[in-house]
Design an enzyme around this catalytic site. Structure first.
Site, PDB file in Angstrom:
ATOM      1  N   HIS A 185       2.033   4.901  -2.037  1.00 23.90           N
ATOM      2  CA  HIS A 185       3.023   5.649  -1.260  1.00 23.90           C
ATOM      3  C   HIS A 185       3.710   6.729  -2.084  1.00 23.90           C
ATOM      4  O   HIS A 185       4.219   7.698  -1.527  1.00 23.90           O
ATOM      5  CB  HIS A 185       4.046   4.706  -0.609  1.00 23.90           C
ATOM      6  CG  HIS A 185       5.039   4.081  -1.529  1.00 23.90           C
ATOM      7  ND1 HIS A 185       4.908   2.813  -2.025  1.00 23.90           N
ATOM      8  CD2 HIS A 185       6.209   4.551  -2.033  1.00 23.90           C
ATOM      9  CE1 HIS A 185       5.954   2.522  -2.780  1.00 23.90           C
ATOM     10  NE2 HIS A 185       6.756   3.557  -2.806  1.00 23.90           N
ATOM     11  N   ASP A 218      -1.541  -0.556  -1.622  1.00 24.79           N
ATOM     12  CA  ASP A 218      -0.536   0.410  -2.061  1.00 24.79           C
ATOM     13  C   ASP A 218      -0.662   0.783  -3.533  1.00 24.79           C
ATOM     14  O   ASP A 218       0.311   0.746  -4.287  1.00 24.79           O
ATOM     15  CB  ASP A 218       0.873  -0.118  -1.768  1.00 24.79           C
ATOM     16  CG  ASP A 218       1.930   0.986  -1.788  1.00 24.79           C
ATOM     17  OD1 ASP A 218       1.558   2.165  -1.805  1.00 24.79           O
ATOM     18  OD2 ASP A 218       3.124   0.654  -1.798  1.00 24.79           O
ATOM     19  N   SER A 226       8.950   2.402  -7.983  1.00 23.41           N
ATOM     20  CA  SER A 226       7.642   2.287  -7.339  1.00 23.41           C
ATOM     21  C   SER A 226       6.552   2.901  -8.202  1.00 23.41           C
ATOM     22  O   SER A 226       6.645   4.051  -8.632  1.00 23.41           O
ATOM     23  CB  SER A 226       7.664   2.971  -5.978  1.00 23.41           C
ATOM     24  OG  SER A 226       8.325   2.193  -5.030  1.00 23.41           O
TER      25      SER A 226
END
Length: 666
Positions: free
Chosen positions: A101, A137, A208
């Site tokens: 992402h 992801d 992330s």
């Protein structure tokens, strides 16, 4: 579609940037240490961990009410040329890993493709994508240039309850290391195809894509998601990354909702293509898969129960046979949980503009529904022909702001739109599509504007850059379920009717003529009438409203005029109202049949007798085609005046209208 590309990415990067007004601090200091991690490992960890950044736009098309008070921002934020959006790390020579992402923030972005930045501030553009998995992801990629030699070793067999260290660019403040425990494994949510690692080390937006390390400094997972309700966060085991094929795997269940329905689809976004690919080509291929999914979901949801989709089916009858379609703020035709279709109107607040102009705006879901009454000093041709004129009026509403520290600075001009085209909906209405960029927020403003006599009816949305196709497709489909009445002064109607290329087809058979203080006439292939000053004033300020909507027409449903209202002027109540009525089907209730029966039998209020209502006096009668005895279409004709008026003064007014009125449909 209400599941946007950004939301399926996990929402940490751009969501936080937009919510916090782009308040990112990109410190390049050495990482903070956790007490039990061997200090000798820190140089290697620092050398192998990178910020993922996106370049701040060099050009800003926006104009502001004053110089931006950038001194209110921290030094690093106001001087940095990049936004920090995540973390990445090296696992081999020119081989890097981050969250999927984080990479996807570059899809259709106003900031361009992401790059890596090392602790010394050097930038390395992402080059080729080698592995990608949307559901897991993660992405493996190379960069252009030669980063330092440091890479992180990998441990593919982590042990539960061991100490772990989350490394990442937490909150955009530079790379930090925070400790905790690897507490558990939990099946992935869709169908348990693998297990997520759960860990208690703190993780924040910006983490992330960063590495989750064991105490030997080896990577055991990729930090991906922050737990919403507790300090137990998610990572993907590195074995899943190393064992993945060299391809892009797109397979994730997404809810899909279209605003006119109360139901939701839940299907899989699926696609696959070979890697490696350059980052630009990867984005194009991914965008193609995602856009195709949006199109397929829209097609599927509109194909469900097609016999009950408005205007078909009994659930549509109440609206078709009972609406006058006079609303000037756009209304949305929606179906409720019982299958009945109704018109949702959100009038909202009215914001005044100069020279009698105003914007009346309501909000329904993600949609701004607006009626722009153009200022008297703004010619119709200028408003319809120059998108800058529309943007100027919208900016005066004060809804476009740029946050700078503790201040909100008003945007006074959006500049030239990036898109300026015309879209024709199923009702043959011409909507002007304009899209403006707000680069500081990586956001687009999308407007579909329908020219109406006094200005515009507008459907508007704010769309994150990576959601633009989704929003454009959604809004385009919604236009077929929008109701808008056409209203304006007689002077405004004259200007409006000159713009023939923007008129809806339904008005091409309508002839409107106004000779001030002499005569007003209206004619179509359905009804014709005229008004002289003996009935009421005919002035440039006299207001003509056409209710235009979906009307039954001998077994079909067409978009046409079904109500006509002519008011002497805004200050006076004197007005003529003519409305088309159709014999109701058996599916409708007793009220609908009773209303029709009153028309046919000329019962109150259609017996040509004056009566008081809401501070005025009204008188009404039915009208039909003179050649039919059992009409399927009848027109109700009303005349109204302010205050208490006698029958002797009202009946001649009604007679004037009825004498000249001709109905030409049976």
């Amino acid at each position: 579609m209400r599941k946007t590309m950004r939301s399926l990415m996990g929402g940490e990067g751009l969501a936080r940037i937009l919510a916090c007004g782009l308040a990112l601090w990109l410190a390049a200091a050495a990482p903070a240490t956790a007490a039990s991690l061997d200090a000798a490992l820190l140089p290697k960890i620092q050398g192998a961990t990178f910020e993922v950044v996106a370049a701040k736009p060099a050009d800003d098309p926006l104009t502001y009410e004053k110089p931006l008070p950038l001194d209110l921002l921290p030094f690093q934020e106001r001087t940095d040329k990049y936004h920090s959006i995540g973390t990445a790390f090296a696992i081999g020579k020119n081989q890097f890993v981050t969250a999927g992402h984080v990479l996807l923030t570059g899809v259709d972005s106003l900031w361009g493709a992401p790059s890596l930045r090392d602790a010394n501030g050097k930038i390395y553009p992402i080059d080729k994508i080698e592995k990608f998995d949307l559901r897991k992801d993660f992405v493996v990629f190379t960069v252009s240039g030669t980063p330092g030699p440091e890479t992180l070793d990998v441990d593919t067999k982590p042990v539960l309850n061991q100490e772990v260290y989350a490394v990442g660019n937490a909150l955009g403040t530079g790379v930090v290391i925070r400790d905790g425990l690897y507490t558990s494994d939990t099946p992935e949510q869709q169908d348990g195809a693998w297990k997520w690692m759960r860990f208690s080390a703190a993780a924040s937006p910006g983490n992330s894509g960063g590495p989750l390390l064991n105490k030997e400094g080896k990577v055991i997972g990729v930090v991906l998601m922050k737990s919403a309700n507790e300090n137990l966060n998610y990572a993907l085991q590195m074995g899943e990354v190393l064992n993945a094929p060299a391809q892009a795997v797109i397979d994730r269940r997404l809810p899909y909702r279209f605003d006119i329905f109360s139901t939701t689809l839940s299907n899989n976004l699926k696609g696959q293509f070979a890697l490696p690919l350059g980052v630009g080509e990867f984005f194009k291929r991914y965008q193609s898969v995602f856009d195709g999914f949006v199109d397929s979901q829209l097609k599927e949801i509109l194909a469900k129960d097609p016999d009950k989709l408005f205007p078909r089916g009994e659930g549509s009858d109440q609206l078709l046979y009972g609406a006058s379609w006079l609303n000037t703020v756009p209304g949305l035709i929606v179906r409720n949980s019982t299958g009945e279709w109704g018109l949702v109107e959100k009038d909202g607040n009215r914001m005044s503009l100069a020279a009698n102009g105003y914007v009346q705006a309501g909000v329904s879901g993600h949609n701004f529904l607006m009626h722009l009454r153009r200022p008297d000093t703004l010619p119709a041709a200028k408003l319809y022909g120059d998108p800058l004129a529309l943007a100027e009026q919208l900016c005066k509403m004060g809804i476009f702001m740029r946050p700078i520290g503790s201040e909100q600075v008003r945007i006074t001009s959006l500049g030239k739109p990036t898109t300026d085209t015309v879209y024709t909906d199923h009702s043959q209405r011409r909507w002007q599509l304009r899209v403006w960029a707000m680069p500081f927020a990586n956001t687009r403003i999308i407007t579909y504007s329908l020219p109406v006599p006094d200005g515009y009816a507008i459907l508007m949305r704010f769309a994150a850059a990576d959601d633009s196709y989704d929003n454009l497709a959604d809004m385009r489909a919604l236009l077929d379920y929008m109701s808008v009445g056409y209203e304006g002064s007689l002077a405004q109607w004259k200007d409006f009717l000159k713009n023939t290329s923007l008129l809806p087809d339904a008005l091409k058979s309508v002839r409107i003529e106004a000779d001030y203080q002499q005569r007003f006439s209206y004619s179509s292939n359905r009804v014709a009438f005229s008004v002289t000053p003996q009935l009421q004033k005919i002035e440039p300020e006299s207001t003509l409203t056409l209710g235009m909507g979906f009307v039954p027409d001998h077994g079909k449903v067409v978009w046409d005029v079904n109500a006509i209202s002519l008011r002497a002027n805004p200050q006076e109540a004197d007005r003529l109202h003519i409305e088309r009525n159709v014999a109701p089907p058996a599916s409708l209730d007793d009220d609908a049949r009773s209303y029709w029966d009153k028309l046919v039998k000329r019962r109150h209020p259609y017996e040509a007798t004056a009566f008081a209502s809401d501070g005025e006096t009204r008188i009404g009668a039915p009208a039909t085609d003179a050649g039919t005895k059992s009409p399927a279409v009848m027109y109700s004709v009303f005349y109204a005046m302010a205050g208490s008026q006698a029958q002797d003064s009202m009946k001649p007014k009604l007679d004037m209208v009825m004498k000249d009125l001709k109905v030409s449909e049976q």
